[in-house]
Design an enzyme around this catalytic site. Sequence first.
Site, PDB file in Angstrom:
ATOM      1  N   HIS A 129     -71.426 -13.945  62.698  1.00  0.00           N
ATOM      2  CA  HIS A 129     -71.355 -15.178  63.670  1.00  0.00           C
ATOM      3  C   HIS A 129     -72.222 -15.167  64.843  1.00  0.00           C
ATOM      4  O   HIS A 129     -72.874 -16.225  64.854  1.00  0.00           O
ATOM      5  CB  HIS A 129     -69.863 -15.359  64.089  1.00  0.00           C
ATOM      6  CG  HIS A 129     -68.790 -15.889  63.270  1.00  0.00           C
ATOM      7  ND1 HIS A 129     -68.302 -15.148  62.374  1.00  0.00           N
ATOM      8  CD2 HIS A 129     -68.389 -17.109  63.231  1.00  0.00           C
ATOM      9  CE1 HIS A 129     -67.366 -16.247  61.507  1.00  0.00           C
ATOM     10  NE2 HIS A 129     -67.606 -17.374  62.280  1.00  0.00           N
ATOM     11  N   LYS A 143     -56.479 -14.368  60.457  1.00  0.00           N
ATOM     12  CA  LYS A 143     -55.043 -14.134  61.002  1.00  0.00           C
ATOM     13  C   LYS A 143     -54.787 -13.987  62.541  1.00  0.00           C
ATOM     14  O   LYS A 143     -55.839 -13.892  63.134  1.00  0.00           O
ATOM     15  CB  LYS A 143     -54.522 -12.454  60.523  1.00  0.00           C
ATOM     16  CG  LYS A 143     -55.444 -11.389  61.240  1.00  0.00           C
ATOM     17  CD  LYS A 143     -54.704 -10.009  60.678  1.00  0.00           C
ATOM     18  CE  LYS A 143     -55.502  -8.706  61.382  1.00  0.00           C
ATOM     19  NZ  LYS A 143     -55.072  -7.613  60.821  1.00  0.00           N
TER      20      LYS A 143
END
Length: 185
Positions: free
Chosen positions: A38, A103
Amino acid sequence: MNTFRIDASALSEKAPELRAGDRVLLSGTIYTARDAAHKRMMAALRAGEPLPFPLEGACIYFAGPTPAPAGMAIGSCGPTTSGRMDPYTPALMDRGLTATIGKGGRSREVYDAIVRNRGVYLCAIGGAGALAAQCITSCEVIAYEDLGCESVKRLTVRGFPLIVAADCAGQNLFDAGRAAYRKEA
């Protein structure tokens, strides 16, 4: 709660129909990217360089799969904590990303980006990476190979079981769960 069988290529058109708590069996192409990937993607965007995959309608799975054992397309491939990607997700969604898989809860900025962009946040079952790997039929490193397990990979999934954790109507399971708990306490 409903169960939807969705091809990843149709996720952007299906996302507005999904509601927090719905089940999704996802098939098609998704991409893996974690923290280091990222950071590189954001640096590429700032530099006006292309990303490793087109964002429009894409789905990023926050996972760092292990090497594939004999006879498998991939090793264990469980979700990582999504909150670590929160600084990057709104900007990627504003550029066309439809969905993320991980999650745990997300920041208010991510939930706002999901609503603004008519996207969705999907949760995979933590601790079940070996089971998730059984839904992955192919894996190809497409960028940042030097990052090892955190490289960007293109996965083909079939019937990957997910839960809609946040929808574009502004609902998310994490806030709803905390509110319900406070009522009971």
